[in-house]
Design an enzyme around this catalytic site. Structure first.
Site, short mmCIF file in Angstrom:
data_model
loop_
_atom_site.label_atom_id
_atom_site.label_comp_id
_atom_site.label_asym_id
_atom_site.label_seq_id
_atom_site.Cartn_x
_atom_site.Cartn_y
_atom_site.Cartn_z
N HIS A 96 -59.58 123.36 31.14
CA HIS A 96 -58.41 122.51 30.85
C HIS A 96 -58.91 121.16 30.33
O HIS A 96 -59.93 120.64 30.78
CB HIS A 96 -57.57 122.33 32.12
N GLU A 176 -53.67 124.30 24.02
CA GLU A 176 -52.97 123.11 24.53
C GLU A 176 -53.43 121.88 23.77
O GLU A 176 -54.42 121.25 24.16
CB GLU A 176 -53.28 122.90 26.01
N SER A 224 -45.97 120.16 27.03
CA SER A 224 -44.56 119.77 27.03
C SER A 224 -43.60 120.93 26.74
O SER A 224 -42.66 120.79 25.95
CB SER A 224 -44.33 118.62 26.05
P1 PGA Z 1 -47.38 119.72 30.50
O1 PGA Z 1 -48.88 120.18 30.85
O2 PGA Z 1 -46.51 120.95 30.53
O3 PGA Z 1 -47.07 118.73 31.58
O4 PGA Z 1 -47.44 119.13 29.13
C1 PGA Z 1 -49.43 121.36 30.39
C2 PGA Z 1 -50.84 121.47 30.86
O5 PGA Z 1 -51.56 120.45 30.89
O6 PGA Z 1 -51.29 122.57 31.24
#
Ligand code: PGA
Length: 262
Positions: A96, A176, A224
């Site tokens: 991540h 992401e 998001s």
């Molecule tokens: P978010 O995070 O949905 O708060 O944007 C996603 C993630 O970091 O896995």
């Protein structure tokens, strides 16, 4: 890709108390039927593992935020892969961007992927660019990030990490983009941009593992995702599901996202 859509709750370092975790789980349980229609995973902080596996076992699978490396000898404060296995962990989020930010390298990530596969835990390997440039250099960055995060992994390694018996694939990728994380639906990717990224990532996976295998590797999107954008993102982008951060702590909204996947 065949198979049910995938939805992952990434609780990160939240909520702050066991009581609040219990409240979220009660809310999720009320929507159990929706979560059962898809493949739902919950990745809580380690301290809530027992609670999540007891209260959400009927409709979601337990996932880990990260993958410990195998350690020999005794180590105060360490968690080892066998502990995850004993809780029934089926999947681990690896690489991540928030972990990479703290110094986790592609090399370390590929080692963790290997450990996960050895312990029959499906790795969900995260990649994402910090920002976009007009020349498209971020694409080359992503290609390398994925390639080196999977360095030394072969198709034959996947077979062990099966999440159910009829499902053979033991590897997932989450795209992401860092610029889209932790904001609101307005800042997330557009479905058409995401569609391009899905094709691109699948092409990189094809170079690594061949077309047949690459076709079966689920690609998730994270950044998001909210009830407001989930349906369009899912329908028009070719992704196989979502990795959801802050909204996954809101049982009602998380269930709405699940509905959008069905
Ligand atoms: P978010 O995070 O949905 O708060 O944007 C996603 C993630 O970091 O896995």
């Amino acid at each position: 890709m065949k198979g049910k859509p995938i939805l992952v709750a990434n609780w990160k370092n939240k909520p702050v108390s066991l009581e609040e975790a219990g409240d979220i789980l009660v809310g999720l349980k009320r929507k159990a039927q929706v979560f059962k229609k898809i493949k739902t995973f919950i990745a809580p902080p380690f301290v809530y593992f027992e609670s999540v596996s007891e209260k959400a076992g009927g409709f979601a699978r337990l996932a880990s935020q990260g993958m410990p490396l195998v350690l020999s000898g005794v180590h105060t404060g360490a968690i080892i892969p066998e502990m995850l296995q004993s809780f029934g962990v089926r999947m681990a989020i690896i690489g991540h961007s928030e972990e990479r930010e703290l110094g986790e390298t592609n090399e370390l990530i590929s080692q963790k992927v290997k450990v996960a596969l050895k312990y029959a835990i499906t790795p969900l390997v995260c990649i994402g660019e910090k920002e976009r440039d007009h020349e498209g250099e971020y694409l080359e960055f992503l290609r390398k990030e994925l390639k080196f995060s999977l360095e030394g992994i072969k198709r034959s390694h996947f077979a062990k990490a099966t999440w159910d018996k009829k499902d053979e694939i033991g590897l997932m990728v989450a795209y992401e983009p860092i610029w889209a994380i932790g904001k609101s639906a307005r800042n997330a990717m557009s479905p058409s941009d995401l569609a391009e990224m899905t094709v691109f990532i699948r092409r990189v996976l094809t170079d690594l593992f061949g077309r047949k295998t690459a076709e079966h590797i689920p690609i998730l999107y994270g950044g998001s995702v909210e009830p407001a954008n989930a349906r369009f993102l899912m329908k028009e982008s070719g992704v196989n599901g979502f990795l959801v951060g802050h909204v996954s702590l809101d049982a009602k909204k998380f269930a709405e996202i699940a509905k959008a996947l069905i």
